[in-house]
Design a protein around this motif. Structure first.
Motif, PDB file in Angstrom:
ATOM      1  N   VAL A  20      19.305  -9.429  -5.246  1.00  0.00           N
ATOM      2  CA  VAL A  20      18.058 -10.170  -5.097  1.00  0.00           C
ATOM      3  C   VAL A  20      17.003  -9.425  -5.904  1.00  0.00           C
ATOM      4  N   HIS A  21      16.084 -10.154  -6.520  1.00  0.00           N
ATOM      5  CA  HIS A  21      15.052  -9.515  -7.342  1.00  0.00           C
ATOM      6  C   HIS A  21      14.372  -8.408  -6.541  1.00  0.00           C
ATOM      7  N   SER A  22      14.191  -7.263  -7.167  1.00  0.00           N
ATOM      8  CA  SER A  22      13.667  -6.081  -6.475  1.00  0.00           C
ATOM      9  C   SER A  22      12.288  -6.338  -5.872  1.00  0.00           C
ATOM     10  N   LEU A  23      11.418  -7.051  -6.569  1.00  0.00           N
ATOM     11  CA  LEU A  23      10.075  -7.315  -6.053  1.00  0.00           C
ATOM     12  C   LEU A  23      10.136  -8.170  -4.798  1.00  0.00           C
ATOM     13  N   VAL A  24      11.022  -9.172  -4.801  1.00  0.00           N
ATOM     14  CA  VAL A  24      11.173 -10.040  -3.625  1.00  0.00           C
ATOM     15  C   VAL A  24      11.609  -9.217  -2.421  1.00  0.00           C
ATOM     16  N   GLN A  25      12.555  -8.305  -2.620  1.00  0.00           N
ATOM     17  CA  GLN A  25      13.020  -7.464  -1.513  1.00  0.00           C
ATOM     18  C   GLN A  25      11.908  -6.579  -0.972  1.00  0.00           C
ATOM     19  N   VAL A  26      11.148  -5.964  -1.872  1.00  0.00           N
ATOM     20  CA  VAL A  26      10.061  -5.077  -1.443  1.00  0.00           C
ATOM     21  C   VAL A  26       9.023  -5.858  -0.653  1.00  0.00           C
ATOM     22  N   ILE A  27       8.700  -7.052  -1.116  1.00  0.00           N
ATOM     23  CA  ILE A  27       7.722  -7.889  -0.414  1.00  0.00           C
ATOM     24  C   ILE A  27       8.210  -8.221   0.987  1.00  0.00           C
ATOM     25  N   MET A  28       9.482  -8.579   1.121  1.00  0.00           N
ATOM     26  CA  MET A  28      10.014  -8.966   2.427  1.00  0.00           C
ATOM     27  C   MET A  28      10.132  -7.768   3.370  1.00  0.00           C
ATOM     28  N   GLU A  29      10.403  -6.593   2.815  1.00  0.00           N
ATOM     29  CA  GLU A  29      10.561  -5.406   3.650  1.00  0.00           C
ATOM     30  C   GLU A  29       9.230  -4.824   4.116  1.00  0.00           C
ATOM     31  N   THR A  30       8.148  -5.151   3.429  1.00  0.00           N
ATOM     32  CA  THR A  30       6.856  -4.539   3.759  1.00  0.00           C
ATOM     33  C   THR A  30       5.857  -5.528   4.353  1.00  0.00           C
ATOM     34  N   MET A  31       6.298  -6.729   4.675  1.00  0.00           N
ATOM     35  CA  MET A  31       5.370  -7.722   5.230  1.00  0.00           C
ATOM     36  C   MET A  31       4.751  -7.229   6.541  1.00  0.00           C
ATOM     37  N   TRP A  80       0.804  -1.221   0.000  1.00  0.00           N
ATOM     38  CA  TRP A  80       0.000   0.000   0.000  1.00  0.00           C
ATOM     39  C   TRP A  80       0.838   1.273   0.000  1.00  0.00           C
ATOM     40  N   SER A  81       1.972   1.272   0.684  1.00  0.00           N
ATOM     41  CA  SER A  81       2.770   2.501   0.803  1.00  0.00           C
ATOM     42  C   SER A  81       3.987   2.496  -0.118  1.00  0.00           C
ATOM     43  N   PHE A  82       3.968   1.663  -1.146  1.00  0.00           N
ATOM     44  CA  PHE A  82       5.144   1.541  -2.020  1.00  0.00           C
ATOM     45  C   PHE A  82       5.528   2.871  -2.645  1.00  0.00           C
ATOM     46  N   ASN A  83       4.564   3.584  -3.199  1.00  0.00           N
ATOM     47  CA  ASN A  83       4.867   4.817  -3.912  1.00  0.00           C
ATOM     48  C   ASN A  83       5.553   5.831  -3.018  1.00  0.00           C
ATOM     49  N   ASP A  84       5.007   6.032  -1.829  1.00  0.00           N
ATOM     50  CA  ASP A  84       5.549   7.038  -0.920  1.00  0.00           C
ATOM     51  C   ASP A  84       6.931   6.638  -0.406  1.00  0.00           C
ATOM     52  N   ARG A  85       7.091   5.361  -0.048  1.00  0.00           N
ATOM     53  CA  ARG A  85       8.342   4.920   0.575  1.00  0.00           C
ATOM     54  C   ARG A  85       9.452   4.681  -0.445  1.00  0.00           C
ATOM     55  N   TYR A  86       9.143   4.002  -1.531  1.00  0.00           N
ATOM     56  CA  TYR A  86      10.195   3.558  -2.441  1.00  0.00           C
ATOM     57  C   TYR A  86      10.419   4.487  -3.634  1.00  0.00           C
ATOM     58  N   ILE A  87       9.404   5.220  -4.046  1.00  0.00           N
ATOM     59  CA  ILE A  87       9.576   6.117  -5.193  1.00  0.00           C
ATOM     60  C   ILE A  87       9.854   7.540  -4.737  1.00  0.00           C
ATOM     61  N   ILE A  88       8.941   8.115  -3.957  1.00  0.00           N
ATOM     62  CA  ILE A  88       9.101   9.504  -3.532  1.00  0.00           C
ATOM     63  C   ILE A  88      10.304   9.675  -2.610  1.00  0.00           C
ATOM     64  N   LYS A  89      10.488   8.740  -1.664  1.00  0.00           N
ATOM     65  CA  LYS A  89      11.627   8.831  -0.744  1.00  0.00           C
ATOM     66  C   LYS A  89      12.886   8.181  -1.297  1.00  0.00           C
ATOM     67  N   GLY A  90      12.791   7.543  -2.444  1.00  0.00           N
ATOM     68  CA  GLY A  90      13.987   7.042  -3.126  1.00  0.00           C
ATOM     69  C   GLY A  90      14.565   5.748  -2.619  1.00  0.00           C
ATOM     70  N   GLU A  91      13.836   4.988  -1.810  1.00  0.00           N
ATOM     71  CA  GLU A  91      14.403   3.750  -1.261  1.00  0.00           C
ATOM     72  C   GLU A  91      14.543   2.640  -2.297  1.00  0.00           C
ATOM     73  N   LEU A  92      13.877   2.766  -3.428  1.00  0.00           N
ATOM     74  CA  LEU A  92      14.018   1.737  -4.455  1.00  0.00           C
ATOM     75  C   LEU A  92      15.430   1.709  -5.017  1.00  0.00           C
ATOM     76  N   ASP A  93      16.110   2.846  -5.004  1.00  0.00           N
ATOM     77  CA  ASP A  93      17.499   2.881  -5.472  1.00  0.00           C
ATOM     78  C   ASP A  93      18.368   1.958  -4.629  1.00  0.00           C
ATOM     79  N   ARG A  94      18.131   1.949  -3.321  1.00  0.00           N
ATOM     80  CA  ARG A  94      18.870   1.047  -2.423  1.00  0.00           C
ATOM     81  C   ARG A  94      18.577  -0.415  -2.762  1.00  0.00           C
ATOM     82  N   VAL A  95      17.314  -0.706  -3.006  1.00  0.00           N
ATOM     83  CA  VAL A  95      16.901  -2.078  -3.315  1.00  0.00           C
ATOM     84  C   VAL A  95      17.587  -2.582  -4.580  1.00  0.00           C
TER      85      VAL A  95
END
Length: 261
Positions: free
Chosen positions: A102-113, A82-97
């Motif tokens: 490890v596949h980016s989707l897998v990391q996001v899933i594990m970090e937001t469980m 639910w908060s992917f856009n705000d956390r990973y795009i606007i705040k730039g955390e996807l760059d770290r991922v």
């Protein structure tokens, strides 16, 4: 096995964090339980004004609702996007991922469980059990196995749809209200599909197949044979929509240009 071990480690770290605020963790469990209970009250109120809903009894509708809660609870526990856009795009955390092997989707899933949402599995099981007791259901030996397969198929359908919607954020840094709208549409799957207009029935079956996460599998477990073929298609539909969601994600990642101006 690598990803499984990684998931276990993420889960340990999550629980350590949550246990630092045990009261908040407990309140989350209780609030989720009462929220699901309020939806059950709505069904009971409806049946105070009618003996059946398009031929479905109160106990049958409650059974369908109880089943619906289980795949939703599993999905919202491990694909909390639910908060992917705000956390990973606007705040730039996807760059770290993207710098990790490890596949980016897998990391996001594990970090937001959010495992506390699994309370819905218990709630759904209790609701199904009580309704099934009133209906005096006679399950065969393979019905519990089909129940597990249907549930996993429903989780995959949710995952595919919401991963595809989340991937839209990879093309823009503006917030989107599509996911809340889709959440509201998904709630149609907790009622018998044949109570809706035929256009809505078609939409819930072949376009946004939320009928497969609630009504069709539950109707099969209720021995309504006319929906059997749809119920058995649940894992197939789930696999297809998950593949579509991952495809959208991979295309979006290739388009993503990073945080900054």
């Amino acid at each position: 096995m690598f990803h499984l071990r990684l998931l276990v480690e993420y889960f340990k770290q999550y629980m350590k964090t949550r246990m630092s605020y045990r009261g908040d963790f407990l309140v989350q469990f209780i609030s989720n339980f009462f929220h699901q209970g309020l939806n059950l009250v709505f069904i009971l109120v409806v049946f105070q004004h009618t003996p059946s809903l398009k031929g479905w009894s109160q106990a049958e509708v409650i059974f369908i609702y109880g089943y619906f809660l289980i795949p939703w609870a599993i999905f919202s526990s491990f694909l909390n996007l639910w908060s992917f856009n705000d956390r990973y795009i606007i705040k730039g955390e996807l760059d770290r991922v993207l710098t990790r092997p490890v596949h980016s989707l897998v990391q996001v899933i594990m970090e937001t469980m959010a495992p506390e949402s699994l309370i819905g599995v218990l709630t759904g099981g209790i609701v199904m059990g009580v309704a099934g007791w009133h209906l005096d259901l006679d399950w065969t030996w393979y019905d519990p196995l089909l129940f597990v397969v249907f549930t996993l198929g429903g989780v995959l359908i949710y995952a595919g749809i919401f991963i595809a919607l989340t991937s839209i954020s990879l093309y823009t840094d503006s917030k989107s209200d599509i996911q809340p709208i889709m959440f509201n549409i998904s709630n149609y799957g907790r009622y018998p599909t044949n109570i809706y207009h035929k256009i809505i029935q078609f939409t819930l079956t072949w376009i946004l197949p939320f009928a497969f996460v609630g009504f069709y599998p539950a109707s099969y477990l209720l021995d309504h044979g006319e929906w059997k073929i749809y119920a058995l298609l649940t894992p197939v539909v789930g696999a297809a929509y998950l593949a579509f969601g991952v495809f959208c994600w991979n295309r979006g990642i290739k388009h993503y240009r990073g945080a900054g101006n």
